[in-house]
Scaffold this motif. Structure first.
Motif, short mmCIF file in Angstrom:
data_model
loop_
_atom_site.label_atom_id
_atom_site.label_comp_id
_atom_site.label_asym_id
_atom_site.label_seq_id
_atom_site.Cartn_x
_atom_site.Cartn_y
_atom_site.Cartn_z
N ILE A 289 0.85 -1.20 0.00
CA ILE A 289 0.00 0.00 0.00
C ILE A 289 0.88 1.25 0.00
O ILE A 289 1.89 1.31 0.69
N THR A 290 0.50 2.23 -0.80
CA THR A 290 1.18 3.53 -0.76
C THR A 290 0.18 4.63 -1.07
O THR A 290 -0.86 4.37 -1.70
N GLN A 291 0.48 5.84 -0.61
CA GLN A 291 -0.35 6.99 -0.97
C GLN A 291 0.31 7.83 -2.06
O GLN A 291 -0.27 8.82 -2.50
N ASP A 292 1.54 7.47 -2.46
CA ASP A 292 2.16 8.11 -3.62
C ASP A 292 1.42 7.68 -4.89
O ASP A 292 0.78 6.62 -4.93
N SER A 293 1.54 8.48 -5.92
CA SER A 293 0.95 8.09 -7.20
C SER A 293 1.66 6.86 -7.75
O SER A 293 2.81 6.57 -7.39
N TYR A 294 0.98 6.14 -8.64
CA TYR A 294 1.59 4.95 -9.24
C TYR A 294 2.83 5.35 -10.05
O TYR A 294 3.85 4.67 -10.00
N LYS A 295 2.74 6.48 -10.73
CA LYS A 295 3.88 6.94 -11.54
C LYS A 295 5.08 7.23 -10.66
O LYS A 295 6.21 6.85 -10.99
N GLN A 296 4.86 7.90 -9.52
CA GLN A 296 5.96 8.22 -8.62
C GLN A 296 6.53 6.95 -7.99
O GLN A 296 7.74 6.80 -7.84
N THR A 297 5.65 6.03 -7.61
CA THR A 297 6.10 4.78 -6.97
C THR A 297 6.97 3.97 -7.92
O THR A 297 7.99 3.41 -7.51
N ALA A 298 6.58 3.93 -9.19
CA ALA A 298 7.34 3.14 -10.17
C ALA A 298 8.74 3.70 -10.40
O ALA A 298 9.62 2.99 -10.89
N LYS A 299 8.97 4.98 -10.02
CA LYS A 299 10.30 5.57 -10.18
C LYS A 299 11.29 4.98 -9.20
O LYS A 299 12.45 4.72 -9.54
N TYR A 300 10.87 4.82 -7.93
CA TYR A 300 11.83 4.36 -6.93
C TYR A 300 11.65 2.90 -6.53
O TYR A 300 12.47 2.34 -5.82
#
Length: 612
Positions: free
Chosen positions: A496-507
C-alpha cells in the motif's frame, strides 16, 4: 576606580515568577543605581529587534532591576572575569539564572594563568579542565558561554579573531580545541548538551515518512465545508454521518480558525469569503459572542493556541529552545503561528524568538489556490526565504522548533528545513497544528474483522527508504532478501502507498512488488488509493483503501496483519479491522508510544512475526 579595573556586577531581576540573576562586566566609577541606569539607557539606544531578555527586563515597567558588585577584576584578563562570574553564578540554581549571553565564560578554568607579557599559561597540561567547563554549560544551558559548540565552528571563530588584537582569546579557544581533539567522549558530551526531544510523545502524533520527523497535534479534516453544508440543509442525515459531524466539527473549527488572517484588507479578493469563514470558525472555537473587536479576538486567539502548544512540550527543567514560524505567503500578513511564537518568546523565559531567522523576501500566491503541484514546490518556497540576521554559534546548537499551521504535501516545511540547515541549525524539530486529510478519511464505520494469515505492507520507510531518494535513483530496500522470501512463501501480500503509481514506479523497480501493489484503474490514470463512486479518494488514517486491498488481494486469508512505520498507518489498519505492527527500522525516533499490537525493531522481529 583604577582605569585598568572593571567590576563584575550581579543583576537581580524581580518578576512575577520570582527573582532571576544575571552577570555583566561594567567599566567606570559608578554606584549601583548609576550602573542600572546606564544599562537601561544603553538598552533604549538598541533597536527593539536586537533586544535580548536582559534588555527587555530593563525596559519593562513591571520589572524591577537592581544590582550588586561582586568583585573588581583586571579589564584585560578574560579568564579572571570568567572565574569571578562563574564562581558567583554557581551559588544560584539554574532556575534562578536569567537566560542570556555572558560572552567571556568560555575562559572559565581553574587551570589558567597569565604570564608577565599577558599571555595564557596552562598551569598543568594534563588537567581535565574542559570537563569542568562542559559540566557548567550543562548546568546552565540557558547561558551562552561565548564558545562554539562544534570543532569546525570553534576553528572558524579562532580564524576570525586571529590578528585582530585578541591573542589571549585565541589562545584559550585553541586550548579548548586541542582538548576536544584529544577526547572523543568530551566531544560527544558537548554535542549532546542541547540535543533533546522537546515534544511529549504521549501528546503529539508524528509522521516519520520524511528525513526529519513531522510532529502534529491533530488531523485537519479538509474538504469538510461541503459535508457541513449538507448537514446544515438536513440532507443525507444517516446515523453514521451525524456521528461523524459531531466528532469532527470542533476539530475542524479549531484548525480552520488557525488559517484566519487578521489583516483582512490584505487578503486577495478571491479569498476574502474563505477568510471570513475561517474567522467565524475561530470565533466559534474560542466560544466568543459576536461581534468581537479585532484586538480582543487577536489576544484570545494567540493565548489559546499558545496554551495548546506549550501543553505539547516536554518539561526539560526550562532548557532553552528556539521557535520559528513559517511566515505567511504575503509579506504584509502576519499569520497566527507567527503571532504565537512572538507571544511565547515574550511570555516565557526559555523560548527564544526565531522568527527573525525566516522572513519572506517576496510574496507568493497561496499554495491552496494553485492547481496541481504549482504551489507545492519546496525549492520555489525556499527561494523566497531569508534571515534578518545570522544565528550565533550558540543559537545554531539550540533545539529549533519550526512551526506551521497546516500541511498537505509538506513542501513549505521541507523548504523551511533546508533554509535552516543552510543557516547552520543542527537540531531541527518540525511541528504543525493540523495534518490535512480529507474528512472522509478521518473516521470510519466498519465491522469488526479478526483475521491473520496475509500481510498488508506500507511502502515508505517500511519496505523502501524513500525519504532519502536521490533524483530518479531507485530507493534503497531495507531488507534486500525480504521480497524473495515473501515470494517463496505461502503468505499472500499486498503493498500500500499513498504516492501516485507513476511516482512509486520511479523508486520501486522490483517486479514482485509492483505486481502486488494495490492499484485501481481509473479513466486516464492508475490510482493507488480507493476511489469512491463520486471520485472521492480514501487516504490514511481511513481504513477504506486497506479494506479494498484486503478484499481484492487477500480475500481468502484468515489471518491478516498490517505493517507500517507511522501511527497513521496503525490507525488505518485498525480502522480496517486487521491486526497491526509498527515497523521502527526506518524511523529516526524509536520507542514512540503506539496502539499497535506488535512493535518490530529489526528484520529478525519481522521474520519472526511472519514465520519466514
Amino acid at each position: 576606580m583604577n582605569n585598568n579595573l572593571i567590576g563584575i556586577f550581579r543583576f537581580k531581576i524581580l518578576t512575577s515568577q520570582g527573582p532571576y540573576y544575571f552577570w555583566k562586566a561594567i567599566g567606570g566609577d559608578l554606584n549601583q543605581l548609576e550602573v542600572v541606569e546606564q544599562e537601561r539607557e544603553a538598552a533604549k539606544m538598541t533597536a527593539p529587534t536586537n533586544w535580548d531578555l536582559f534588555r527587555r527586563c530593563l525596559l519593562s515597567p513591571n520589572i524591577k532591576v537592581t544590582c550588586a558588585p561582586v568583585r573588581l577584576v583586571h579589564a584585560d584578563s578574560v579568564f579572571e572575569k570568567a572565574a569571578v562570574t562563574a564562581t558567583d553564578m554557581v551559588k544560584f540554581s539554574p532556575n534562578e539564572v536569567l537566560p542570556g549571553t555572558i560572552p567571556y565564560l568560555y575562559a572559565y578554568s581553574p587551570n589558567f594563568g597569565i604570564d608577565a607579557a599577558g599571555k595564557l599559561v596552562i598551569l598543568e597540561e594534563n588537567a581535565p579542565d574542559l570537563k569542568g567547563l562542559i559540566k557548567l554549560m550543562a548546568q546552565y544551558p540557558q547561558i551562552d558561554f561565548g564558545m562554539s559548540y562544534q570543532k569546525d565552528e570553534l576553528q572558524r571563530r579562532i580564524d576570525k579573531l586571529a590578528g585582530k588584537g585578541h591573542a589571549l582569546e585565541c589562545a584559550i579557544l585553541k586550548h579548548w580545541l586541542k582538548r576536544l581533539d584529544g577526547d572523543v567522549d568530551l566531544q560527544r558530551r558537548l554535542l549532546e548538551l542541547y540535543d533533546f526531544q522537546p515534544f511529549d510523545l504521549d501528546r503529539v502524533k508524528v509522521d516519520q515518512d520524511h528525513q526529519i520527523p513531522l510532529f502534529f497535534k491533530d488531523y485537519y479534516p479538509s474538504h469538510y465545508l461541503s459535508f457541513r453544508s449538507i448537514m446544515q440543509q438536513k440532507r443525507d442525515r444517516t446515523p453514521q454521518h451525524v456521528e461523524l459531524y459531531q466528532n469532527i466539527d470542533n476539530q475542524f473549527m479549531e484548525l480552520s480558525g488557525l488559517k484566519y488572517k487578521f489583516e483582512e484588507d490584505q487578503v486577495e479578493q478571491g479569498a476574502q469569503r474563505e477568510n471570513a469563514s475561517h474567522k467565524q470558525d475561530l470565533v466559534d472555537f474560542l466560544g466568543l459572542s459576536a461581534p468581537v473587536a479585532l484586538a480582543d479576538l487577536a489576544r484570545a486567539t494567540v493565548r489559546a493556541y499558545s496554551k495548546q502548544l506549550l501543553a505539547l512540550l516536554n518539561d526539560h527543567d526550562n532548557r532553552p529552545v528556539i521557535m520559528a514560524a513559517i511566515p505567511s505567503h504575503k509579506r504584509t500578513i502576519r499569520n497566527i503561528v507567527s503571532r504565537v511564537v512572538d507571544h511565547l518568546a515574550n511570555a516565557t523565559l526559555f523560548i527564544k524568538n526565531g522568527n527573525e531567522f525566516i522572513v519572506k523576501t517576496q510574496d507568493e500566491q497561496a499554495a491552496h489556490t494553485l492547481k496541481g503541484t504549482a504551489g507545492r514546490n519546496s525549492q520555489k518556497h525556499e527561494e523566497t526565504m531569508a534571515a534578518a540576521r545570522q544565528p550565533t554559534d550558540y543559537e545554531k546548537n539550540l533545539p529549533l522548533i519550526v512551526i506551521d499551521d497546516m500541511s498537505t504535501t509538506g513542501s513549505s516545511m521541507v523548504a523551511a528545513t533546508d533554509h535552516f540547515k543552510k543557516l547552520g541549525f543542527k537540531h531541527i524539530y518540525n511541528f504543525i497544528f493540523g495534518m490535512s486529510v480529507p474528512y472522509l478519511s478521518i473516521k470510519d464505520f466498519h465491522p469488526e474483522l479478526k483475521t491473520f494469515d496475509g500481510v498488508v505492507f506500507d511502502l515508505d520507510q517500511t519496505i523502501y527508504d524513500s525519504a532519502h531518494v536521490q533524483g530518479d535513483e531507485p530507493a534503497r530496500l531495507y531488507f534486500p532478501d525480504l521480497l524473495q522470501k515473501l515470494a517463496a512463501s505461502d503468505i499472500k501480500v499486498v503493498f500500500i502507498t499513498q504516492d501516485s503509481y507513476k511516482q512509486t514506479a520511479k523508486y520501486c523497480t522490483d517486479s514482485y512488488l509492483l505486481d502486488h501493489l494495490y492499484k485501481e484503474e481509473q479513466p486516464g490514470y492508475v490510482s493507488t488509493v480507493h476511489v469512491g463512486p463520486n471520485g472521492e479518494r480514501y487516504y490514511r488514517p481511513s481504513g477504506v483503501t486497506i479494506r479494498e486491498a484486503v478484499k481484492n488481494c487477500l480475500g481468502d486469508c484468515k489471518n491478516i496483519v498490517g505493517i507500517g512505520n507511522n501511527e497513521t498507518d496503525i490507525l488505518a489498519y485498525t480502522n480496517a479491522g486487521i491486526d497491526t505492527a509498527l515497523a521502527e527500522w526506518g524511523n529516526p525516533l524509536k520507542d514512540v508510544p503506539t496502539e499497535a499490537n506488535y512493535r518490530l525493531k529489526d528484520e529478525d522481529d519481522l521474520l519472526n512475526l511472519l514465520q519466514l
